[in-house]
Scaffold this motif. Structure first.
Motif, short mmCIF file in Angstrom:
data_model
loop_
_atom_site.label_atom_id
_atom_site.label_comp_id
_atom_site.label_asym_id
_atom_site.label_seq_id
_atom_site.Cartn_x
_atom_site.Cartn_y
_atom_site.Cartn_z
N LEU A 1 51.79 -63.09 1.87
CA LEU A 1 52.10 -61.86 1.50
C LEU A 1 51.41 -62.44 -0.30
CD1 LEU A 1 55.58 -60.30 1.87
CD2 LEU A 1 52.96 -59.28 2.26
N HIS A 2 51.37 -61.50 -1.25
CA HIS A 2 50.84 -61.74 -2.49
C HIS A 2 51.63 -60.90 -3.65
CE1 HIS A 2 47.69 -63.43 0.45
NE2 HIS A 2 47.72 -64.56 -0.76
N PHE A 3 51.51 -61.35 -4.89
CA PHE A 3 52.71 -61.02 -6.12
C PHE A 3 51.23 -60.49 -7.38
CE2 PHE A 3 55.71 -63.05 -3.43
CZ PHE A 3 56.07 -62.24 -2.58
N HIS A 4 51.42 -59.62 -8.09
CA HIS A 4 51.14 -59.78 -9.60
C HIS A 4 50.87 -61.11 -10.66
CE1 HIS A 4 53.51 -56.01 -8.82
NE2 HIS A 4 52.32 -55.01 -9.13
N ALA A 5 49.98 -60.99 -10.48
CA ALA A 5 49.55 -62.32 -11.41
C ALA A 5 49.59 -62.98 -12.29
CB ALA A 5 48.04 -62.30 -11.55
N HIS A 6 50.37 -63.88 -12.34
CA HIS A 6 51.21 -64.97 -13.79
C HIS A 6 52.91 -64.29 -14.01
CE1 HIS A 6 46.91 -66.33 -15.15
NE2 HIS A 6 46.52 -64.37 -15.23
N THR A 7 53.31 -63.67 -12.42
CA THR A 7 54.79 -63.71 -12.61
C THR A 7 55.39 -64.52 -12.07
OG1 THR A 7 54.12 -62.80 -10.23
CG2 THR A 7 54.11 -61.53 -11.96
N ALA A 8 55.00 -65.41 -12.03
CA ALA A 8 55.43 -67.56 -12.16
C ALA A 8 56.66 -67.12 -10.54
CB ALA A 8 56.08 -67.95 -13.05
N PRO A 9 56.54 -66.82 -9.76
CA PRO A 9 57.70 -67.26 -8.49
C PRO A 9 58.19 -68.51 -8.49
CG PRO A 9 55.73 -66.63 -7.17
CD PRO A 9 55.74 -66.95 -8.68
N LEU A 10 60.06 -68.14 -8.37
CA LEU A 10 59.92 -69.29 -9.16
C LEU A 10 61.81 -70.38 -7.78
CD1 LEU A 10 61.10 -70.49 -12.43
CD2 LEU A 10 58.68 -70.51 -11.40
N ASP A 11 61.38 -69.27 -7.13
CA ASP A 11 62.58 -69.13 -6.05
C ASP A 11 62.65 -68.32 -4.67
OD1 ASP A 11 64.61 -71.04 -4.50
OD2 ASP A 11 66.05 -71.06 -5.82
N ILE A 12 62.88 -68.76 -3.65
CA ILE A 12 63.21 -67.77 -2.53
C ILE A 12 63.87 -67.70 -1.47
CG2 ILE A 12 61.21 -68.85 -1.40
CD1 ILE A 12 60.64 -66.34 0.34
N LYS A 13 65.12 -67.28 -1.44
CA LYS A 13 66.15 -66.88 -0.43
C LYS A 13 65.94 -65.97 0.21
CE LYS A 13 67.89 -70.76 -1.77
NZ LYS A 13 67.12 -71.23 -2.51
N PHE A 14 66.84 -66.07 1.66
CA PHE A 14 66.97 -65.82 3.26
C PHE A 14 68.30 -65.20 2.57
CE2 PHE A 14 63.19 -67.49 4.38
CZ PHE A 14 62.55 -65.89 4.98
N ASN A 15 68.87 -63.51 3.37
CA ASN A 15 70.22 -62.95 3.46
C ASN A 15 70.23 -63.60 4.59
OD1 ASN A 15 68.63 -61.09 5.01
ND2 ASN A 15 69.33 -59.61 4.17
#
Length: 419
Positions: free
Chosen positions: A315-329
């Motif tokens: 998947l891809h996200f808006h430019a320069h939004t800077a995703p810094l972490d991801i966690k699952f429920n």
């Protein structure tokens, strides 16, 4: 009938009020008022922290916080207080150990932290918060340029493995076209071997993925063992002399297979950086046939004749939004992503926590989707960012399904309910 309708209206308004009003624990003052997505509410757990970055919940339900600036690790002992959670104590358990990353071993008895140069392991007692003497298990990661964070993640499915991400040496790091540079990649290391003799990042471990500009968040799907990363892509993009940086390239969510899969077909794949970047706004790029996530070659990068043969994101996200972490429920029906926010675009974008729905170990949305993100927690006034707003960094779930969120610039920890 009228009374029931009135009561239903009151309850509906109460639910709306809870969803948009951040409660705080005694003695804690939240600096900003988040805007919450449908079904979510929020409270402020802690304030006055020093650049809280990545966070983790230990086996006893305490929250461990890696603070920036080589400050160390803080331990918050949690207790329920009505319909919110608060900290009964807040103590520093490590000093000078980390600038970003924190993780616990699968059995919860070893604490790992990362900084610019190394990953260090400590024995850890969740019941007392006691930390043993540190031992460096991965070294040789210093960069002379930018991107000092070193995201780390441990595995439930492969308990002797720690993943370590190392970013590029600058916006366009041309030497990373060679895998031996040891940058812009994710590597897997044996924990037990590192306890005996520290791994050198460049020469040790196994490459899980490379051609990834700057991975700042890593996680494992708790139900499938699949490894996922979120990537900060290139700044100041130009194509044929034309400035296209406001809406390109896309930030990226990538899949790397399961660590315990001996036939993992994703292992060792190259994702294109620095020669190829993914599109977010294909029309603005202006290349015929380009879709969201399609790779293309911008100006100022090493030659690339094979962008179509490089791996791109799921998947891809808006430019320069800077995703810094991801966690699952807990049941892996959703992944939550912390977007720290842009500096390289005007108007500002990001500064929010979003949800991506999953089914059978993969996102529900198509790879070209622009609507896969579902709002969870946003700033009420994004125009005030980056100086006067919260900026999400780290995420962690506890056993009760509460989602903790760190905000480094405001020195706060939020708790999201309903995730």
């Amino acid at each position: 009938m009228g009374h029931l309708s009135t009561l239903a209206g009151v309850l509906a308004l109460t639910g709306l009020f809870d969803a948009v009003t951040a409660q705080s624990c005694s003695g804690v003052t939240g600096r900003y008022q988040p805007k919450m997505g449908s079904g979510y509410r929020v409270s402020v757990l802690a304030s006055g922290l020093r650049q809280p970055r990545h966070i983790v919940v230990d086996s006893a339900g305490n929250l461990l916080v890696a603070e920036g600036g080589s400050t160390g690790v803080r331990r918050l002992v949690l207790q329920d207080n009505g319909n919110i959670v608060c900290a009964s104590s807040n103590t520093q358990i490590l000093t000078g150990s980390t600038n970003h990353g924190i993780a616990l071993s699968a059995d919860g008895k070893t604490l790992f932290t990362s900084n610019l140069a190394s990953v260090t392991a400590y024995s850890y007692d969740a019941s007392t918060g006691q930390v043993g003497t540190g031992r460096q298990i991965v070294t040789g990661m210093s960069n002379t340029g930018t991107h000092p964070t070193r995201a780390i993640a441990t595995s439930k499915w492969s308990p002797d493995t720690i993943l370590v991400a190392r970013g590029s040496n600058g916006n366009i790091d041309t030497s990373t076209t060679d895998r031996s540079s040891g940058r812009s990649m994710i590597k897997a290391f044996s924990i037990s071997q590192g306890m005996t003799t520290a791994h050198q990042y460049n020469t040790g471990g196994e490459v899980l993925a490379w051609g990834l500009r700057n991975i700042v968040g890593l996680t494992e799907d708790p139900n499938t063992g699949g490894v996922w990363s979120v990537e900060n892509q290139m700044d100041d993009l130009r194509l044929n002399g034309r400035d296209i940086h406001t809406n390109n390239p896309a930030e990226r969510l990538s899949y790397h297979g399961a660590l315990n899969d001996t036939n993992n077909r994703y292992k060792g794949l190259n994702y294109g950086y620095p020669s190829c970047v993914p599109a977010w706004d294909p029309e603005n790029v202006g290349i015929s046939g380009l879709l969201v996530g399609s790779l293309f070659k911008p100006d100022g990068v090493p030659n690339a004749n094979d962008c179509a043969n490089r791996m791109t994101g799921r998947l891809h996200f808006h430019a320069h939004t800077a995703p810094l972490d991801i966690k699952f429920n807990a049941n892996s029906t959703a992944a939550y992503i912390a977007f720290h926010g842009s500096w390289n675009r005007n108007p500002a974008d990001g500064y929010r926590v979003m949800r991506v729905d999953f089914r059978n170990g993969q996102p529900v949305a198509d790879v070209t989707s622009k609507t896969a993100q579902i709002p969870v927690m946003e700033n009420s006034n994004v125009g005030a960012c980056p100086n006067s707003c919260f900026r999400p960094v780290g995420l962690a779930f506890d056993q009760k399904g509460r989602l903790f969120v760190s905000s480094d610039t405001s020195g706060e920890i939020y708790v999201i309910y309903g995730a």
